[in-house]
Design a protein around this motif. Structure first.
Motif, PDB file in Angstrom:
ATOM      1  N   ILE A  53     -24.669   6.519  22.306  1.00 47.82           N
ATOM      2  CA  ILE A  53     -23.663   6.932  21.334  1.00 47.82           C
ATOM      3  C   ILE A  53     -23.435   8.440  21.381  1.00 47.82           C
ATOM      4  CG2 ILE A  53     -23.163   7.118  18.861  1.00 47.82           C
ATOM      5  CD1 ILE A  53     -24.599   4.397  18.545  1.00 47.82           C
ATOM      6  N   ILE A  54     -24.527   9.211  21.438  1.00 49.36           N
ATOM      7  CA  ILE A  54     -24.381  10.664  21.458  1.00 49.36           C
ATOM      8  C   ILE A  54     -23.591  11.118  22.681  1.00 49.36           C
ATOM      9  CG2 ILE A  54     -25.664  12.834  21.775  1.00 49.36           C
ATOM     10  CD1 ILE A  54     -27.824  11.707  19.947  1.00 49.36           C
ATOM     11  N   SER A  55     -23.852  10.498  23.830  1.00 47.60           N
ATOM     12  CA  SER A  55     -23.179  10.922  25.061  1.00 47.60           C
ATOM     13  C   SER A  55     -21.790  10.336  25.215  1.00 47.60           C
ATOM     14  CB  SER A  55     -24.040  10.571  26.285  1.00 47.60           C
ATOM     15  OG  SER A  55     -24.261   9.185  26.381  1.00 47.60           O
ATOM     16  N   CYS A  56     -21.330   9.552  24.236  1.00 52.27           N
ATOM     17  CA  CYS A  56     -19.963   9.014  24.243  1.00 52.27           C
ATOM     18  C   CYS A  56     -19.019   9.895  23.412  1.00 52.27           C
ATOM     19  CB  CYS A  56     -19.940   7.593  23.686  1.00 52.27           C
ATOM     20  SG  CYS A  56     -20.268   6.332  24.924  1.00 52.27           S
ATOM     21  N   MET A  57     -19.204  11.194  23.464  1.00 48.99           N
ATOM     22  CA  MET A  57     -18.357  12.126  22.717  1.00 48.99           C
ATOM     23  C   MET A  57     -17.771  13.151  23.680  1.00 48.99           C
ATOM     24  SD  MET A  57     -20.902  12.802  19.476  1.00 48.99           S
ATOM     25  CE  MET A  57     -21.719  11.443  18.628  1.00 48.99           C
ATOM     26  N   HIS A  75     -16.367   5.889  32.087  1.00 45.89           N
ATOM     27  CA  HIS A  75     -16.899   7.241  31.909  1.00 45.89           C
ATOM     28  C   HIS A  75     -17.861   7.515  33.056  1.00 45.89           C
ATOM     29  CE1 HIS A  75     -16.161   7.287  27.254  1.00 45.89           C
ATOM     30  NE2 HIS A  75     -15.065   7.296  27.965  1.00 45.89           N
ATOM     31  N   GLY A  76     -17.566   8.511  33.850  1.00 45.39           N
ATOM     32  CA  GLY A  76     -18.362   8.741  35.039  1.00 45.39           C
ATOM     33  C   GLY A  76     -17.984   7.721  36.093  1.00 45.39           C
ATOM     34  N   GLY A  77     -18.886   7.450  37.012  1.00 42.45           N
ATOM     35  CA  GLY A  77     -18.572   6.506  38.071  1.00 42.45           C
ATOM     36  C   GLY A  77     -19.821   5.902  38.665  1.00 42.45           C
ATOM     37  N   THR A  93     -14.565  17.033  35.198  1.00 47.14           N
ATOM     38  CA  THR A  93     -15.576  16.321  34.421  1.00 47.14           C
ATOM     39  C   THR A  93     -15.341  16.615  32.943  1.00 47.14           C
ATOM     40  OG1 THR A  93     -17.951  15.976  34.128  1.00 47.14           O
ATOM     41  CG2 THR A  93     -17.238  18.217  34.626  1.00 47.14           C
ATOM     42  N   CYS A  94     -16.316  16.289  32.103  1.00 49.76           N
ATOM     43  CA  CYS A  94     -16.213  16.532  30.673  1.00 49.76           C
ATOM     44  C   CYS A  94     -17.504  17.158  30.157  1.00 49.76           C
ATOM     45  CB  CYS A  94     -15.981  15.222  29.908  1.00 49.76           C
ATOM     46  SG  CYS A  94     -14.280  14.685  29.900  1.00 49.76           S
ATOM     47  N   SER A  95     -17.357  17.903  29.087  1.00 46.66           N
ATOM     48  CA  SER A  95     -18.516  18.322  28.310  1.00 46.66           C
ATOM     49  C   SER A  95     -18.806  17.254  27.264  1.00 46.66           C
ATOM     50  CB  SER A  95     -18.238  19.656  27.609  1.00 46.66           C
ATOM     51  OG  SER A  95     -18.251  20.724  28.523  1.00 46.66           O
ATOM     52  N   GLN A 136     -11.130   9.545  29.300  1.00 49.19           N
ATOM     53  CA  GLN A 136     -11.201  10.783  30.045  1.00 49.19           C
ATOM     54  C   GLN A 136     -12.383  10.669  31.022  1.00 49.19           C
ATOM     55  OE1 GLN A 136      -9.083  13.249  29.793  1.00 49.19           O
ATOM     56  NE2 GLN A 136      -7.984  12.677  27.954  1.00 49.19           N
ATOM     57  N   ALA A 137     -12.313  11.409  32.105  1.00 49.50           N
ATOM     58  CA  ALA A 137     -13.395  11.386  33.082  1.00 49.50           C
ATOM     59  C   ALA A 137     -14.626  12.044  32.483  1.00 49.50           C
ATOM     60  CB  ALA A 137     -12.965  12.119  34.344  1.00 49.50           C
ATOM     61  N   MET A 138     -15.622  11.233  32.206  1.00 50.52           N
ATOM     62  CA  MET A 138     -16.831  11.748  31.568  1.00 50.52           C
ATOM     63  C   MET A 138     -17.936  11.821  32.599  1.00 50.52           C
ATOM     64  SD  MET A 138     -18.531  10.196  28.181  1.00 50.52           S
ATOM     65  CE  MET A 138     -19.821  10.995  27.290  1.00 50.52           C
ATOM     66  N   HIS A 139     -18.871  12.718  32.409  1.00 58.80           N
ATOM     67  CA  HIS A 139     -19.893  12.980  33.411  1.00 58.80           C
ATOM     68  C   HIS A 139     -19.164  13.434  34.691  1.00 58.80           C
ATOM     69  CE1 HIS A 139     -22.205  10.987  30.351  1.00 58.80           C
ATOM     70  NE2 HIS A 139     -21.658   9.825  30.602  1.00 58.80           N
ATOM     71  N   ILE A 140     -19.674  13.120  35.870  1.00 60.13           N
ATOM     72  CA  ILE A 140     -18.940  13.468  37.092  1.00 60.13           C
ATOM     73  C   ILE A 140     -18.042  12.293  37.443  1.00 60.13           C
ATOM     74  CG2 ILE A 140     -19.113  14.073  39.527  1.00 60.13           C
ATOM     75  CD1 ILE A 140     -21.754  15.394  38.959  1.00 60.13           C
ATOM     76  N   SER A 141     -16.767  12.563  37.644  1.00 54.46           N
ATOM     77  CA  SER A 141     -15.782  11.506  37.843  1.00 54.46           C
ATOM     78  C   SER A 141     -16.022  10.729  39.136  1.00 54.46           C
ATOM     79  CB  SER A 141     -14.374  12.100  37.887  1.00 54.46           C
ATOM     80  OG  SER A 141     -14.136  12.909  36.768  1.00 54.46           O
ATOM     81  N   GLU A 142     -15.593   9.475  39.131  1.00 58.17           N
ATOM     82  CA  GLU A 142     -15.657   8.640  40.328  1.00 58.17           C
ATOM     83  C   GLU A 142     -14.870   9.290  41.459  1.00 58.17           C
ATOM     84  OE1 GLU A 142     -17.233   6.264  42.325  1.00 58.17           O
ATOM     85  OE2 GLU A 142     -17.103   4.999  40.542  1.00 58.17           O
TER      86      GLU A 142
END
Length: 254
Positions: free
Chosen positions: A83-87, A132-134, A96-98, A28-34
């Motif tokens: 690891i924590i931010s890979c959820m 995840h992110g870009g 984006t994702c929470s 899934q697009a994590m953080h702000i997507s590319e």
């Protein structure tokens, strides 16, 4: 002794990290997507982020030259943040994702400058290997998660401790507010980047509201994780908290 224990902890984390990398599926697009941010905004956020990362690198070199156990400690904390931010919890309406961030923990324990550097490394690995992110949005993600999250967590904890709030409550509020501040910053970055000729504030409010159903409970969870980590160290290894400047030697009870 400290170095050996830290190396042992890092060896425990390496298989976990490898598992994340090897088991990664279509992300899934994590953080702000590319590609979400226009190039002018992407470049601007790189310009904002890089001085903080450079100062973090300077701090790392300075502190590790005086203490050989410092780099293993930073490596361990980088694994924790990674690891924590890979959820991720997808927020399709916001592009984006929470997710929890972990930057309050690293900011409290190692200081905000080192925490920004750790976050930059974690975000880069996630963008390169987990999609995840870009890369184009790396600077914006460093600013929201690394700079805003780390400095918010650090200063909230320090201020609350200065007015004699107990350690667990101070750490909880630091984790909670660092998480929410990260997503306020992300909302602002997204709104500024995609608003076009539209007014900024209505779009900012819409994006912020889109985050609330997921980020409200995740912020509470991150507060609990931050408090748990700090209190555990206080009970088991208060000497490390003294070493990292979180506690004064007089605050350690024997």
């Amino acid at each position: 002794m400290i170095v050996r224990k830290l190396k042992l902890n890092i060896r425990i984390f390496v298989p976990v990290l490898s598992g994340f990398l090897l088991c990664a599926t279509s992300a899934q697009a994590m953080h702000i997507s590319e590609g979400i941010l226009p190039w002018n905004w992407a470049i601007l956020w790189f310009g904002v982020a890089m001085p903080f990362a450079a100062y973090g690198l300077y701090e790392l070199k300075k502190k590790s030259s005086c203490d050989l156990s410092y780099k293993p400690l930073v490596g361990l904390m980088a694994a924790v943040v990674f690891i924590i931010s890979c959820m991720p919890v997808p927020v399709p309406t916001a592009g984006t994702c929470s997710h929890p961030c972990g930057t309050a923990i690293s900011g409290i324990l190692l200081g905000p400058a080192i925490s920004v550097l750790i976050t930059a490394a974690a975000l880069l690995i996630q963008a390169l290997f987990l999609a995840h992110g870009g890369l184009s949005t790396w600077g914006a993600d460093i600013v929201s998660m690394g700079v805003v999250g780390s400095f918010t967590g650090y200063f909230v904890f320090r201020v609350l401790r200065a007015i004699r709030i107990n350690m667990s409550a101070a750490a909880f509020m630091a984790g909670l507010l660092a998480d929410w501040a990260t997503y306020l910053a992300t909302s602002a970055e997204l709104a500024l980047g995609i608003k076009g000729g539209s007014p900024f504030l209505p779009l900012f409010y819409k994006i912020m509201l889109a985050f609330i159903p997921t980020q409200l409970p995740l912020g509470i969870l991150e507060g609990a994780m931050t408090a748990g980590m700090v209190v555990l160290l206080y009970k088991k290894r208060p000497d490390l908290l003294v070493k990292m400047g979180v506690l004064k030697p007089t605050e350690v009870t024997i």
